[in-house]
Design a protein around this motif. Structure first.
Motif, PDB file in Angstrom:
ATOM      1  N   PHE A 169       0.845  -1.210   0.000  1.00  0.00           N
ATOM      2  CA  PHE A 169       0.000   0.000   0.000  1.00  0.00           C
ATOM      3  C   PHE A 169       0.874   1.252   0.000  1.00  0.00           C
ATOM      4  O   PHE A 169       0.640   2.189  -0.772  1.00  0.00           O
ATOM      5  CB  PHE A 169      -0.914  -0.004   1.234  1.00  0.00           C
ATOM      6  CG  PHE A 169      -1.805   1.200   1.341  1.00  0.00           C
ATOM      7  CD1 PHE A 169      -3.087   1.198   0.816  1.00  0.00           C
ATOM      8  CD2 PHE A 169      -1.363   2.381   1.970  1.00  0.00           C
ATOM      9  CE1 PHE A 169      -3.913   2.313   0.921  1.00  0.00           C
ATOM     10  CE2 PHE A 169      -2.175   3.490   2.067  1.00  0.00           C
ATOM     11  CZ  PHE A 169      -3.457   3.462   1.536  1.00  0.00           C
ATOM     12  N   MET A 170       1.885   1.294   0.861  1.00  0.00           N
ATOM     13  CA  MET A 170       2.706   2.503   1.007  1.00  0.00           C
ATOM     14  C   MET A 170       3.645   2.747  -0.165  1.00  0.00           C
ATOM     15  O   MET A 170       4.154   3.866  -0.330  1.00  0.00           O
ATOM     16  CB  MET A 170       3.511   2.425   2.315  1.00  0.00           C
ATOM     17  CG  MET A 170       2.640   2.554   3.558  1.00  0.00           C
ATOM     18  SD  MET A 170       3.603   2.682   5.086  1.00  0.00           S
ATOM     19  CE  MET A 170       4.229   1.004   5.242  1.00  0.00           C
ATOM     20  N   SER A 171       3.862   1.743  -1.025  1.00  0.00           N
ATOM     21  CA  SER A 171       4.715   1.922  -2.196  1.00  0.00           C
ATOM     22  C   SER A 171       3.922   2.264  -3.452  1.00  0.00           C
ATOM     23  O   SER A 171       4.501   2.638  -4.474  1.00  0.00           O
ATOM     24  CB  SER A 171       5.555   0.663  -2.448  1.00  0.00           C
ATOM     25  OG  SER A 171       6.676   0.647  -1.592  1.00  0.00           O
ATOM     26  N   ASN A 172       2.605   2.142  -3.364  1.00  0.00           N
ATOM     27  CA  ASN A 172       1.747   2.474  -4.494  1.00  0.00           C
ATOM     28  C   ASN A 172       1.713   3.991  -4.700  1.00  0.00           C
ATOM     29  O   ASN A 172       1.474   4.751  -3.752  1.00  0.00           O
ATOM     30  CB  ASN A 172       0.345   1.932  -4.229  1.00  0.00           C
ATOM     31  CG  ASN A 172      -0.621   2.248  -5.347  1.00  0.00           C
ATOM     32  OD1 ASN A 172      -1.181   3.338  -5.386  1.00  0.00           O
ATOM     33  ND2 ASN A 172      -0.812   1.298  -6.263  1.00  0.00           N
ATOM     34  N   LYS A 173       1.945   4.447  -5.928  1.00  0.00           N
ATOM     35  CA  LYS A 173       2.040   5.885  -6.220  1.00  0.00           C
ATOM     36  C   LYS A 173       0.761   6.649  -5.865  1.00  0.00           C
ATOM     37  O   LYS A 173       0.811   7.736  -5.299  1.00  0.00           O
ATOM     38  CB  LYS A 173       2.383   6.097  -7.696  1.00  0.00           C
ATOM     39  CG  LYS A 173       3.764   5.566  -8.105  1.00  0.00           C
ATOM     40  CD  LYS A 173       4.867   6.279  -7.329  1.00  0.00           C
ATOM     41  CE  LYS A 173       6.240   5.782  -7.789  1.00  0.00           C
ATOM     42  NZ  LYS A 173       7.340   6.387  -6.987  1.00  0.00           N
ATOM     43  N   ALA A 174      -0.380   6.064  -6.204  1.00  0.00           N
ATOM     44  CA  ALA A 174      -1.652   6.729  -5.901  1.00  0.00           C
ATOM     45  C   ALA A 174      -1.851   6.843  -4.390  1.00  0.00           C
ATOM     46  O   ALA A 174      -2.328   7.871  -3.878  1.00  0.00           O
ATOM     47  CB  ALA A 174      -2.810   5.974  -6.541  1.00  0.00           C
TER      48      ALA A 174
END
Length: 421
Positions: A392-397
């Motif tokens: 989740f924390m690495s997802n750009k959005a």
């Protein structure tokens, strides 16, 4: 015989003339006394007033004007103040050269005063809206104030010539080399936004400048395990800076994640009108936690937020912020403001990201808090040890949401710090 009679007649005539003269004199004096007696109206000196022969004392309205007559002498008060007690109320009035009670704004000696139009009472410790649009303040002596003035818990500024309160404007304070901003209520603002930018007045330096937010991207590529005091003068020490955790699903290092979010947060805060400083802009640095805090201090930051990601078990989840306790010997005096910052940041963050809210945790062993002299908090943005939150924390959005949430919390905090105490 004849001579004796003549002398007698002459003496009688002389005595008669003398008696007549005495009578005339007495009558004249009586007439004179009666002429000076006043039964109704002013005496000849226009200082006393009579009604049915009785001298008036105290306050009296005569021909449309209020006067005050001394209770002992009966003389009208002129060019002077008079305290008037009525039941449990006391008021102070001023009577001009004619003895008339004055009303409105009046200059007496070198000071300006304001007397109520209906009661003629001197205004004391009150704001007054003048007919010409000025708002003025009159102190405990009834005098119109000028310059900087703290009234209650707020600071105000009044024009040194007109006494007008400064409203929705900046003022260069004469002789103090500082510029302050006063809002629509005339109160000096610590933080305010105008033309798309946030500004801060600093009471120590006396300067008005764009509001600074400092962001620390926690950790760095290479840890520095040498120790430093956990706070100023402390005997307890800990590693200057560690390398941080690593995502179990992405393999991304914590120091990489925190800088990604820090740069997005910097962009978001700049768009909102803040001046933003990052304690580091690359991974290959060697900056201890105390040095990072000192950077925030030097910038006189309105908020210093330290970014981290947590690591525990695979099932651990959620986000939390950290502030010091009220008993912290290094920064206990800032507990209230730090707790407020931590609360606003975590509330806004979980709202923007949908993450579980763990809340605010209080700790006194963190160098970043203990060395800071400005409002400070940590945020643990999620668990790198949890595969789902790691991804989740690495997802750009999602990172955009994370940055927006933290920015929302910071701006909410700054807005709440309205008035310079």
């Amino acid at each position: 015989m004849e001579n004796r009679m003549s002398r007698y007649l002459k003496s009688a005539v002389t005595l008669g003339m003398a008696l007549l003269l005495l009578v005339v004199t007495v009558m004249s004096a009586a007439v004179s006394v009666r002429a000076d007696v006043v039964t109704d109206g002013w005496d000849s000196a226009h200082t006393k007033y009579y009604i049915a022969g009785k001298m008036v004392t105290g306050a009296k309205k005569i021909e449309g004007f209020w006067y005050y007559f001394d209770k002992e002498t009966g003389e009208a008060v002129k060019n002077d103040f008079q305290e008037i007690k009525k039941k449990k109320k006391t008021k102070i009035c001023y009577y001009d050269a004619e003895g008339h009670a004055v009303s409105g704004e009046v200059k007496i000696g070198k000071y300006w005063y304001y007397f109520q139009p209906k009661t003629f009472a001197m205004t004391v410790k009150e704001f007054v809206e003048m007919e010409d649009g000025r708002t003025c303040y009159f102190n405990k002596k009834g005098r119109r104030v000028k310059g900087e003035k703290k009234i209650g818990k707020y600071w105000y500024y009044f024009d040194r010539t007109t006494g007008a309160m400064a409203v929705k404007t900046t003022v260069e304070i004469p002789g103090k080399d500082k510029t302050c901003y006063y809002d629509k209520n005339g109160r000096r603002r610590e933080n305010y936004k105008t033309d798309g930018k946030w500004y801060t007045f600093n009471d120590e330096t006396g300067k008005l400048k764009q509001t600074v937010i400092t962001i620390d991207a926690g950790h760095q590529r290479n840890a520095n395990t040498s120790h430093e005091p956990i706070g100023p003068g402390a005997s307890a020490t800990k590693a200057k800076v560690t390398g941080g955790a690593q995502g179990v699903a992405t393999g991304k290092d914590e120091y990489v994640l925190t800088l990604e979010i820090a740069k997005l947060l910097q962009k978001e805060l700049k768009a909102r009108g803040f001046k933003v400083k990052l304690t580091r802009t690359s991974h290959d640095v060697n900056i201890s936690n105390s040095q990072r805090a000192k950077k925030a201090n030097k910038a006189n930051s309105s908020a210093y937020v330290i970014l981290h990601a947590d690591s525990d078990g695979a099932s651990s989840n959620g986000a939390h912020t950290i502030c010091n306790s009220s008993s912290n010997r290094f920064c206990g005096s800032r507990y209230t403001v730090n707790k407020q910052l931590a609360t606003k940041v975590i509330n806004a963050y979980v709202k923007a990201t949908g993450m579980r809210k763990i809340g605010v945790i209080e700790r006194d062993d963190l160098s970043g808090l203990n060395w800071s002299k400005v409002p400070t908090c940590f945020i643990e943005m999620g668990f790198l040890s949890n595969p789902s939150e790691d991804r989740f924390m690495s997802n750009k959005a999602n990172q955009k949401k994370m940055a927006e949430g933290i920015a929302n919390g910071i701006e909410s905090f700054v807005k709440a710090q309205k008035y310079q105490k």
